[in-house]
Write a protein that holds these residues in place. Structure first.
Motif, PDB file in Angstrom:
ATOM      1  N   SER A 315       0.814  -1.217   0.000  1.00 19.11           N
ATOM      2  CA  SER A 315       0.000   0.000   0.000  1.00 19.11           C
ATOM      3  C   SER A 315       0.846   1.265   0.000  1.00 19.11           C
ATOM      4  N   MET A 316       2.169   1.109  -0.022  1.00 24.44           N
ATOM      5  CA  MET A 316       3.065   2.262  -0.013  1.00 24.44           C
ATOM      6  C   MET A 316       3.998   2.231  -1.222  1.00 24.44           C
ATOM      7  N   HIS A 317       4.529   3.395  -1.556  1.00 17.85           N
ATOM      8  CA  HIS A 317       5.558   3.458  -2.589  1.00 17.85           C
ATOM      9  C   HIS A 317       6.792   2.707  -2.115  1.00 17.85           C
ATOM     10  N   ASP A 333      -0.070  10.047   5.272  1.00 17.58           N
ATOM     11  CA  ASP A 333       1.322   9.650   5.088  1.00 17.58           C
ATOM     12  C   ASP A 333       1.676   9.695   3.601  1.00 17.58           C
ATOM     13  N   PRO A 334       2.722  10.470   3.213  1.00 15.78           N
ATOM     14  CA  PRO A 334       3.060  10.592   1.782  1.00 15.78           C
ATOM     15  C   PRO A 334       3.577   9.290   1.175  1.00 15.78           C
ATOM     16  N   LYS A 341      -4.364   3.996  -0.051  1.00 19.62           N
ATOM     17  CA  LYS A 341      -5.296   4.667   0.852  1.00 19.62           C
ATOM     18  C   LYS A 341      -6.635   3.936   0.890  1.00 19.62           C
ATOM     19  N   LEU A 342      -7.077   3.474  -0.268  1.00 20.73           N
ATOM     20  CA  LEU A 342      -8.374   2.790  -0.349  1.00 20.73           C
ATOM     21  C   LEU A 342      -8.319   1.431   0.350  1.00 20.73           C
ATOM     22  N   GLY A 448      -8.867   2.879  10.055  1.00 23.76           N
ATOM     23  CA  GLY A 448      -7.750   2.589   9.167  1.00 23.76           C
ATOM     24  C   GLY A 448      -6.877   3.817   8.930  1.00 23.76           C
ATOM     25  N   ARG A 449      -5.614   3.541   8.546  1.00 17.56           N
ATOM     26  CA  ARG A 449      -4.724   4.669   8.224  1.00 17.56           C
ATOM     27  C   ARG A 449      -3.698   4.188   7.219  1.00 17.56           C
TER      28      ARG A 449
END
Length: 449
Positions: A315-317, A333-334, A341-342, A448-449
């Motif tokens: 879910s992150m780069h 969070d960038p 995010k979804l 969620g985050r």
């Protein structure tokens, strides 16, 4: 303190649900005219009670600490309406019609709100409240008073008992006497419970006086146990190894472990089978959204402190090596991708953890597994943090449903309080309660985050 003891965090919810079961049963018997001819009983009658209870739970009708009559009325109406829609889809006998179901739902809506309103009024009037004497006059005693005031009529303070060592920071007008007179004071105030809440712990109380109170039928409770009972968490800063040893909880028997393992296999297998068809869609969305692998693998601390590899949808780069060290996820969070995010908001990124459950690395319900770096940091400031590794970590858990997403060491310590409560009160009932709370959170996409 037991999970279902009178006045506990869940106790009033159970009372509300039990009352609704009784109401629904009476209405149901009336609706089918006490018939013994099973061929004429509509199919929806067999599912009426579990359906109305489930939707009432889902719509937060059973929240005694959030009582606003208008809001409760709206929540009850939505629950009954959703129940009607579901039951109306079931096949009906020729002799029955939707009017039977409509009338039954209307009666349940009316009686549910009438009886729950009466219960709320009785709580406001302290009709069922337990009268509490607090031994102590310091800041710990003040905390007990604050918990009593927030208890929605479960408890009422009859006064503070002064000792020779405890400082005085409570309202002096509420001090009813000294410890030497506690037996007489307990009898005069018709006390149901005595809470030992000493800020200054030097010196010992005369146990013979406490024994006399106990023989009068009065419960003797220490501050950590009372705090646990009211809040659903354990104050780690106020307990010691002796408290853990003497607690009637923290006993994880082979039977409990076997039961949890069976539930893990059942829940994980069913959810994995149901979710497998959407795995390709999630994988495609992740690939199209950002470069990098579909799955994310990370070391986490599991049972007895052993490391295992957790599986998640990425879910992150993808981070450069010099930026890939452990860091808390923050709001906006960038590092999180658009698809990330979804899927994080809907907790879809955690679906591959079902494989961890089937492998035996994780349980379906348990403390959240943390990274080794975080465990080392938290253990320096939080006593008893390693004790949460006495059971397998879980996809969901008591801390996850009771507290928002943790993003700091402070949040981790707060979640530890909930984790220790879960371990102390581990039972089938608590497992099911967490499961239903998780369903509610997933449907309303909270936390969620």
């Amino acid at each position: 303190m037991g999970l279902l003891d009178r006045g506990s965090l869940i106790y009033n919810r159970i009372v509300l649900m039990a009352g609704d079961i009784l109401v629904a049963l009476i209405i149901l018997l009336t609706a089918v005219n006490y018939t013994l001819n099973l061929s004429t009983i509509p199919l929806w009658a067999g599912l009426f009670i579990p359906v109305v209870l489930f939707f009432s739970f889902l719509c937060e009708v059973y929240q005694p600490d959030k009582w606003i009559f208008r809001d409760r009325l709206i929540r009850s109406f939505v629950a009954v309406f959703l129940s009607f829609l579901l039951l109306a889809l079931l096949p009906r006998n020729p002799d029955t019609s939707l009017w039977h179901l409509s009338g039954t739902m209307l009666m349940f809506f009316l009686l549910q709100n009438i009886w729950q309103s009466l219960l709320h009024k009785s709580n406001d009037a302290h009709f069922f409240a337990e009268k509490i004497l607090v031994i102590g006059t310091g800041t710990t005693a003040e905390t007990v008073e604050a918990l009593i005031l927030k208890s929605s009529g479960k408890y009422v303070l009859t006064g503070f008992i002064q000792t020779t060592t405890d400082p005085v920071s409570v309202d002096v007008s509420k001090i009813v006497g000294s410890f030497d007179d506690i037996v007489t004071l307990a009898r005069q105030t018709r006390t149901n419970m005595i809470v030992i809440a000493l800020t200054e712990r030097r010196g010992n109380l005369e146990t013979d006086k406490l024994v006399s109170c106990k023989l009068m039928g009065i419960k003797i409770v220490d501050y950590p146990s009372f705090y646990e009972r009211v809040t659903g968490k354990i104050p780690v800063e106020h307990i010691n190894p002796g408290w853990l040893v003497q607690s009637r909880g923290f006993l994880i028997t082979p039977f409990i472990r076997l039961l949890k393992k069976m539930l893990d296999l059942v829940f994980a297998s069913i959810l994995l089978i149901l979710s497998l068809p959407i795995f390709p869609l999630i994988a495609l969305a992740i690939k199209l959204d950002s470069p990098g692998p579909i799955f994310y693998f990370q070391k986490r601390v599991g049972l007895n402190g052993k490391l295992f590899t957790i599986y998640k949808f990425r879910s992150m780069h993808v981070q450069p090596d010099d930026l890939s060290s452990a860091a808390w996820a923050s709001e906006n969070d960038p590092r999180i991708t658009r698809i990330g995010k979804l899927i994080r908001r809907a907790r879809i990124d955690e679906l591959p953890q079902l494989i961890n459950v089937l492998k035996g690395d994780m349980s379906f319900i348990g403390p959240r597994p943390e990274q080794p770096e975080f465990v080392a940091q938290i253990s320096l400031v939080a006593p008893y943090y390693p004790q949460r590794h006495a059971i397998k970590p879980g996809i969901t858990g008591w801390a996850q449903v009771m507290y928002p997403y943790g993003a700091s060491i402070g949040d981790a310590v707060e979640k530890l309080r909930y984790d220790l409560y879960y371990i102390n009160n581990l039972s089938l009932f608590l497992e099911l309660y967490i499961l239903f709370e998780t369903i509610k959170i997933l449907l309303f996409r909270r936390g969620g985050r």
